[in-house]
Design an enzyme around this catalytic site. Structure first.
Site, PDB file in Angstrom:
ATOM      1  N   GLU A   1       2.804  -6.362  -6.066  1.00  8.54           N
ATOM      2  CA  GLU A   1       4.062  -6.509  -6.799  1.00  8.54           C
ATOM      3  C   GLU A   1       3.855  -7.172  -8.150  1.00  8.54           C
ATOM      4  O   GLU A   1       4.594  -6.934  -9.099  1.00  8.54           O
ATOM      5  CB  GLU A   1       5.046  -7.318  -5.961  1.00  8.54           C
ATOM      6  CG  GLU A   1       6.357  -7.606  -6.648  1.00  8.54           C
ATOM      7  CD  GLU A   1       7.346  -8.342  -5.745  1.00  8.54           C
ATOM      8  OE1 GLU A   1       7.998  -9.271  -6.234  1.00  8.54           O
ATOM      9  OE2 GLU A   1       7.452  -7.986  -4.558  1.00  8.54           O
TER      10      GLU A   1
ATOM     11  N   GLU B   1      13.420  12.603   1.362  1.00  6.48           N
ATOM     12  CA  GLU B   1      14.535  13.264   2.038  1.00  6.48           C
ATOM     13  C   GLU B   1      15.141  14.393   1.209  1.00  6.48           C
ATOM     14  O   GLU B   1      15.937  15.185   1.721  1.00  6.48           O
ATOM     15  CB  GLU B   1      15.618  12.238   2.381  1.00  6.48           C
ATOM     16  CG  GLU B   1      15.178  11.282   3.491  1.00  6.48           C
ATOM     17  CD  GLU B   1      16.186  10.180   3.755  1.00  6.48           C
ATOM     18  OE1 GLU B   1      17.003   9.896   2.853  1.00  6.48           O
ATOM     19  OE2 GLU B   1      16.148   9.588   4.839  1.00  6.48           O
TER      20      GLU B   1
END
Length: 601
Positions: free
Chosen positions: A438, A407
Site C-alpha cells: 500500500e 463481474e
C-alpha cells in the site's frame, strides 16, 4: 570508522568490512543467495544476522544492494530488515546493479555509464550524470535474463533434446550435461528440469563453455554466439535510452558469465564496440561489494545514528509525486462512541448496532450523486471511444475494484480488457496481505504504465482513508498520461485535490470496529462501484428496460435466466426461446433478432 558493504546475488552474498582509515579489510564473508524477491522476511533476517554474527567488529555505516530490489517497496523492506539487524547503524540500500557502478570509477569523458550484468541472471543498468537511470532486461529466467548462465543452459537443454528428436542421436553436449548431473538417461532430465532451481539450471552453463573451449562443440559455440549477441544488444539498447547519439558511453561488464569466460566476454565487448564506436568497454575492475562499501563511505560522514537513506540514482517515486498530500485526519480511523464495549455486547445488540450504522450509508452516497453522475458519463464516454475503466486500490479497496471488474464480463459480456482492477501487491494480495504494498507509490505508477493507460481511459482510485501512496502513484501517472482521474474515498478532505478530475467522498464516519474499513467504508465503496459500472454499461446499450441483454450465460442458472429474458423481449414460448439461443451461440440479442425475423416471415 568501520564500513560494511553487502552485495547479494542469485547464487551468493558477499560482505566486506573495512576500516575507513586505511581501507584495510577487517573481514570478508561469503553467505547464501541474496535475491530479495526470492527471500521471505525470515530468510532475509537470517541472512543478515548470519553476517552480523561473523563480523569481528560493529560497522559504523552500511551499504547494501541485493538482486531483486526493483521498487520503492522493495527498498523499504530491505531498510527495515537492516534496521532490525543493526538498529543503531546508519545505512544506504540499493540493488546489486548499482553497486557495480559504484565500485568502478566513472570516467570524466563519459556522460553516461551502462552496466551489463550476466551471471545466474542478467540485465542492464544505465545512468547519466543528470541523474536519469534506465534498467532493462532481467525479469527472471522464464521471461527475461537474456544471455545469462540460466539462458545459456536452457538453450543447451532444448537444443540437445531437439537435435536428438530430429536425428535420433543424443549429442555429445547432452552427454556432457548428463555426466555433470550424474544422470544415466536423457529421460531423467524431464523430472530434474521440473524441480531444479534457477541456480541449478544455470550451473549447466559451465558445461557449455567447457564444450566450446575444449573441442569447439558446434552446438555450444552456436549457443554462446547467440548469448553474446543478446547481451551486446541489451547493452547497446540501454545506452541508446540514456545517452545521446554519438555520446561517449562507459560500458562496464560484470557477473560470473563474463568475468570467468574471457573469450566470451571479448566477443561481447567487440560487438558493443562495433555498435557504439568510441565507447569505453571493460570488465568491472573490482568486485561489486566494493560499491556497497563506497555507498557506506558516502554516508559515514554526515548521517546520524539510525538514519537510513538510499542512492540518488534510485529516488523514491514518493519524492517525485510532490502533488499528492496526505490528510492527517481520516474519519474512518476515528473511534466510534456508539461501539465502545463492542466486544462485550450480547450478539443481538451488536447485530442491531452494526445494521443501524449501515442504514446511514445510502444517504451518504446520495449526497455524492452529482459526482457519481459525472463519473458515469465519463466512463460511458470512455467505452464509446474504445477506452477502459481501470480501478486501483490496496487491501479491501483493491479487492472491491477487482471484484467489480470481474463481474462485468458475465453480467454484460464486456471484453476482459474493458473494465480492469489493479491491486497493490498483485495477485497474492487478492487473498493475503502483502507487506508494504500500500505504501509503494512507485509500484502504483508502474502499474498504470504497465496497463498502457491513455487519455481515452478513466482511472478510479479507491482508498477508504485517502492515505494509500500506491493509489496516488496510480492517479499521478494516469493524470500525466491524460486519463480522467476519480477518487472514491470516505474522507471528505480530498474534494479539491489537484490530481483529481472528480472525487466521490461518502463520509461514512468511524467504523464499529475502529479502523476496520472493510465494514461501512467497504459497503459504501461496493455500492458506488456497482452504480458506476451498472449505469455506464446500461447507457452503453447493454441493458434493455431492466433486462441484461448481453448476459453471458455460462452456467445452468444463467441459461435459464437467458431463456426468460428472450421470452420477455420476444413473447416466444420457452422451447422456442431456448432453441433460438442454442442456434445463436447463447447470445440474447441474436436470439431475439432471429425470433423477430421468424415472426415477420
Amino acid at each position: 570508522m568501520n564500513l560494511l558493504g553487502i552485495e547479494g546475488g542469485g547464487t551468493r552474498t558477499s560482505a566486506l568490512l573495512i576500516s575507513e582509515t586505511d581501507d584495510s579489510v577487517l573481514a570478508s564473508i561469503s553467505a547464501g543467495p541474496g535475491n530479495l524477491a526470492l527471500l521471505s522476511d525470515d530468510e532475509l533476517s537470517s541472512l543478515l544476522e548470519g553476517i552480523r554474527e561473523r563480523l569481528p567488529a560493529m560497522p559504523d555505516s552500511i551499504g547494501i544492494g541485493l538482486a531483486g530490489v526493483r521498487s520503492a517497496g522493495d527498498r523499504d523492506r530491505l531498510r527495515r530488515a537492516v534496521a532490525r539487524t543493526w538498529p543503531d547503524v546508519c545505512s544506504v540500500v540499493g540493488d546489486d546493479l548499482l553497486l557495480a557502478l559504484e565500485a568502478d570509477q566513472w570516467r570524466d569523458d563519459c556522460a553516461s555509464q551502462v552496466l551489463l550484468l550476466s551471471g545466474t541472471g542478467s540485465c542492464c543498468l544505465g545512468r547519466n550524470r543528470n541523474g536519469a537511470t534506465v534498467k532493462i532486461g532481467g525479469r527472471g529466467h522464464v521471461i527475461g535474463d537474456r544471455g545469462s548462465s540460466c539462458d545459456i543452459a536452457v538453450h543447451a537443454l532444448r537444443s540437445t533434446v531437439t537435435l536428438s528428436d530430429i536425428h535420433a542421436n543424443w549429442p555429445q553436449l547432452g552427454s556432457d550435461m548428463l555426466a555433470f548431473l550424474q544422470m544415466n538417461d536423457p529421460e531423467a532430465l524431464i523430472e530434474w528440469s521440473m524441480s531444479a532451481s534457477k541456480a541449478e539450471i544455470a550451473s549447466l552453463a559451465h558445461v557449455v563453455f567447457a564444450a566450446a573451449a575444449t573441442r569447439q562443440d558446434e552446438i555450444a559455440v552456436a549457443i554462446l554466439r547467440r548469448a553474446a549477441e543478446r547481451l551486446s544488444k541489451d547493452a547497446v539498447h540501454c545506452a541508446a535510452r540514456i545517452a545521446a547519439p554519438g555520446e561517449k558511453v562507459q560500458f562496464i561488464l560484470n557477473g560470473s558469465t563474463l568475468l570467468k569466460n574471457a573469450s566470451f566476454a571479448d566477443g561481447v565487448m567487440q560487438k558493443i564496440h562495433a555498435a557504439r564506436p568510441g565507447s569505453e568497454v571493460a570488465l568491472l575492475s573490482r568486485p561489486g561489494v566494493w560499491g556497497a562499501v563506497e555507498m557506506a563511505r558516502g554516508i559515514s560522514g554526515g548521517a546520524r545514528s539510525g538514519q537510513t537513506t538510499q542512492p540518488s540514482t534510485h529516488d523514491d517515486a514518493g519524492a517525485k509525486l510532490t502533488s499528492w498530500r496526505p490528510v492527517a485526519a481520516a474519519p474512518t480511523e476515528g473511534r466510534n462512541p456508539r461501539s465502545v464495549g463492542f466486544a462485550e455486547m450480547p450478539p443481538a445488540e451488536a447485530i442491531q448496532l452494526m445494521l443501524d450504522e449501515d442504514t446511514a450509508i445510502p444517504g451518504k452516497i446520495l449526497r455524492e450523486s452529482e459526482h457519481i453522475e459525472w463519473a458515469v458519463r465519463e466512463v460511458e464516454r470512455a467505452f464509446a471511444e474504445g477506452g477502459r475503466l481501470i480501478y486501483c486500490g490496496a487491501g479491501t479497496s483493491g479487492r472491491l475494484g477487482v471484484l467489480d471488474a470481474s463481474e462485468c464480463p458475465p453480467t454484460f459480456r464486456t471484453p476482459g480488457w474493458q473494465v480492469q482492477g489493479i491491486i497493490a501487491g498483485g495477485r497474492r494480495a487478492l487473498w493475503s496481505a502483502v507487506e508494504g504494498a500500500e505504501d509503494d507509490s512507485e509500484s502504483g505508477r508502474s502499474a498504470i504504465e504497465g496497463r498502457s493507460v491513455t487519455a481515452r481511459d478513466v482511472v478510479i482510485g479507491i482508498t477508504a482513508s485517502g492515505h494509500a501512496p500506491f493509489v496516488w502513484g496510480c492517479l499521478a501517472e494516469a493524470r500525466r498520461r491524460g486519463a480522467k482521474t476519480v477518487l472514491v474515498c470516505c474522507n471528505p478532505a480530498y474534494r479539491d485535490h489537484p490530481l483529481l478530475d472528480r472525487a466521490i467522498l461518502p463520509d461514512t464516519g468511524p467504523e464499529v470496529l475502529t479502523g476496520s474499513t472493510r465494514l461501512k467504508a467497504g459497503s459504501a465503496t461496493k455500492l458506488v462501484l456497482n452504480i458506476i459500472t451498472t449505469l455506464a454499461l446500461a447507457r452503453s446499450g447493454k441493458v434493455m428496460s431492466n433486462l441484461m441483454i448481453d448476459l453471458n450465460p455460462s452456467n445452468i442458472k444463467l441459461r435459464d435466466r437467458a431463456v426468460r429474458i428472450v421470452q420477455e423481449l420476444s413473447g416466444a414460448e420457452p422451447a422456442a426461446s431456448l432453441l433460438a439461443l442454442e442456434e445463436n451461440d447463447w447470445m440474447i440479442r441474436k436470439a431475439c433478432a432471429a425470433l423477430a425475423t421468424q415472426s415477420a416471415g
